[in-house]
Scaffold this motif. Structure first.
Motif, PDB file in Angstrom:
ATOM      1  N   ARG A  18       4.748   8.055  -5.961  1.00 42.91           N
ATOM      2  CA  ARG A  18       3.810   6.952  -6.207  1.00 42.91           C
ATOM      3  C   ARG A  18       4.213   5.683  -5.480  1.00 42.91           C
ATOM      4  N   GLY A  19       5.493   5.392  -5.442  1.00 45.51           N
ATOM      5  CA  GLY A  19       5.952   4.128  -4.872  1.00 45.51           C
ATOM      6  C   GLY A  19       6.192   4.147  -3.377  1.00 45.51           C
ATOM      7  N   CYS A  20       5.821   5.222  -2.721  1.00 46.23           N
ATOM      8  CA  CYS A  20       6.090   5.355  -1.281  1.00 46.23           C
ATOM      9  C   CYS A  20       5.055   4.621  -0.441  1.00 46.23           C
ATOM     10  N   LEU A  21       5.441   4.304   0.780  1.00 45.08           N
ATOM     11  CA  LEU A  21       4.518   3.702   1.741  1.00 45.08           C
ATOM     12  C   LEU A  21       3.834   4.756   2.608  1.00 45.08           C
ATOM     13  N   ALA A  22       4.342   5.984   2.551  1.00 48.96           N
ATOM     14  CA  ALA A  22       3.816   7.034   3.428  1.00 48.96           C
ATOM     15  C   ALA A  22       3.832   8.371   2.710  1.00 48.96           C
ATOM     16  N   GLY A  23       2.960   9.257   3.176  1.00 44.45           N
ATOM     17  CA  GLY A  23       2.917  10.623   2.674  1.00 44.45           C
ATOM     18  C   GLY A  23       2.065  10.771   1.426  1.00 44.45           C
ATOM     19  N   PRO A  24       1.687  12.006   1.116  1.00 47.26           N
ATOM     20  CA  PRO A  24       0.890  12.283  -0.067  1.00 47.26           C
ATOM     21  C   PRO A  24       1.694  12.085  -1.349  1.00 47.26           C
ATOM     22  N   VAL A  25       0.995  12.069  -2.470  1.00 40.22           N
ATOM     23  CA  VAL A  25       1.647  12.113  -3.777  1.00 40.22           C
ATOM     24  C   VAL A  25       1.561  13.558  -4.261  1.00 40.22           C
ATOM     25  N   TYR A  26       2.680  14.067  -4.755  1.00 39.54           N
ATOM     26  CA  TYR A  26       2.756  15.466  -5.191  1.00 39.54           C
ATOM     27  C   TYR A  26       2.934  15.539  -6.696  1.00 39.54           C
ATOM     28  N   VAL A 137      10.542  20.266  -9.333  1.00 42.26           N
ATOM     29  CA  VAL A 137       9.743  21.035  -8.359  1.00 42.26           C
ATOM     30  C   VAL A 137       8.905  20.096  -7.498  1.00 42.26           C
ATOM     31  N   ALA A 138       8.275  19.095  -8.114  1.00 36.79           N
ATOM     32  CA  ALA A 138       7.444  18.155  -7.351  1.00 36.79           C
ATOM     33  C   ALA A 138       8.280  17.399  -6.324  1.00 36.79           C
ATOM     34  N   LYS A 139       9.461  16.939  -6.736  1.00 35.61           N
ATOM     35  CA  LYS A 139      10.305  16.165  -5.818  1.00 35.61           C
ATOM     36  C   LYS A 139      10.774  17.012  -4.649  1.00 35.61           C
ATOM     37  N   VAL A 140      11.226  18.215  -4.919  1.00 38.01           N
ATOM     38  CA  VAL A 140      11.709  19.089  -3.845  1.00 38.01           C
ATOM     39  C   VAL A 140      10.573  19.430  -2.885  1.00 38.01           C
ATOM     40  N   THR A 141       9.382  19.714  -3.429  1.00 37.57           N
ATOM     41  CA  THR A 141       8.234  20.065  -2.581  1.00 37.57           C
ATOM     42  C   THR A 141       7.865  18.902  -1.670  1.00 37.57           C
ATOM     43  N   ARG A 142       7.802  17.700  -2.237  1.00 35.89           N
ATOM     44  CA  ARG A 142       7.437  16.533  -1.427  1.00 35.89           C
ATOM     45  C   ARG A 142       8.529  16.191  -0.415  1.00 35.89           C
TER      46      ARG A 142
END
Length: 194
Positions: A18-26, A137-142
């Protein structure tokens, strides 16, 4: 206490990015099939990257897992909160179950999720093992995706900061301008748009 919710199955869901500047949210959703690994999971942020990788693989083998995401375009169009909730809805739908009780990390229920009970749990990734497993799982996938994007767009260093708002990342945006995977509605990116 999470085992006491009904109806079954009990589904833990969490999002990352959520707090990222780039990439999708997983997001990931997890239904435990047994007690295997329950005592080993906690908030993904408290586990080393290497251990997260190991646990994510074990969770996916031993339990029922669904993964969903919302794209950068959807984040910019909807806003990050709505995109995060959409990613969680997609992760639950990916499980292929027709109902159950969803334990949602945070304080926001998932809109338009038909046929499920929902309970929000603040700091759920510390308090309910299915949410902890989902966070891993979400963190590793992203993170895997961000490493791939680091190869495609080497000037930004995505493989190191995973898209978060670090000084190195912000400096690279200022120097090179945003790329296609940057969130154009976010401060730190939008002021550098041509």
């Amino acid at each position: 206490m999470w085992r006491e919710f009904s109806p079954s199955p009990i589904i833990g869901v969490d999002e990352v990015g959520r707090g990222c500047l780039a990439g999708p949210v997983y997001a990931a959703a997890v239904i435990f099939k047994s007690d295997e690994l329950i005592d080993l999971v906690t908030d993904s942020k408290l586990i080393s990257e290497e251990r997260r990788e190991e646990l994510a693989e074990l969770i996916c083998k031993a339990h029922h897992v669904g993964i969903g995401h919302a794209t950068v375009e959807e984040i910019d169009e909807l806003n990050i909160l709505q995109a995060s909730l959409l990613a969680m809805k997609r992760a639950i739908e990916a499980l292929g179950v027709k109902g159950g009780h969803v334990l949602v990390d945070g304080n926001q229920k998932i809109p338009n999720l038909q046929g499920y009970e929902q309970t929000t749990i603040i700091k759920g990734d510390l308090r309910a093992a299915p949410i902890s497993a989902a966070s891993i799982v979400a963190k590793v996938t992203r993170d895997r995706l961000m490493k791939e994007l680091g190869v495609q767009y080497p000037v930004y260093g995505f493989e190191a900061h995973k898209g978060y708002s670090t000084p190195i990342h912000k400096n690279s945006i200022a120097e090179h301008g945003p790329c296609i995977v940057h969130r154009k509605s976010f401060a730190g990116v939008k002021e550098h748009l041509g």
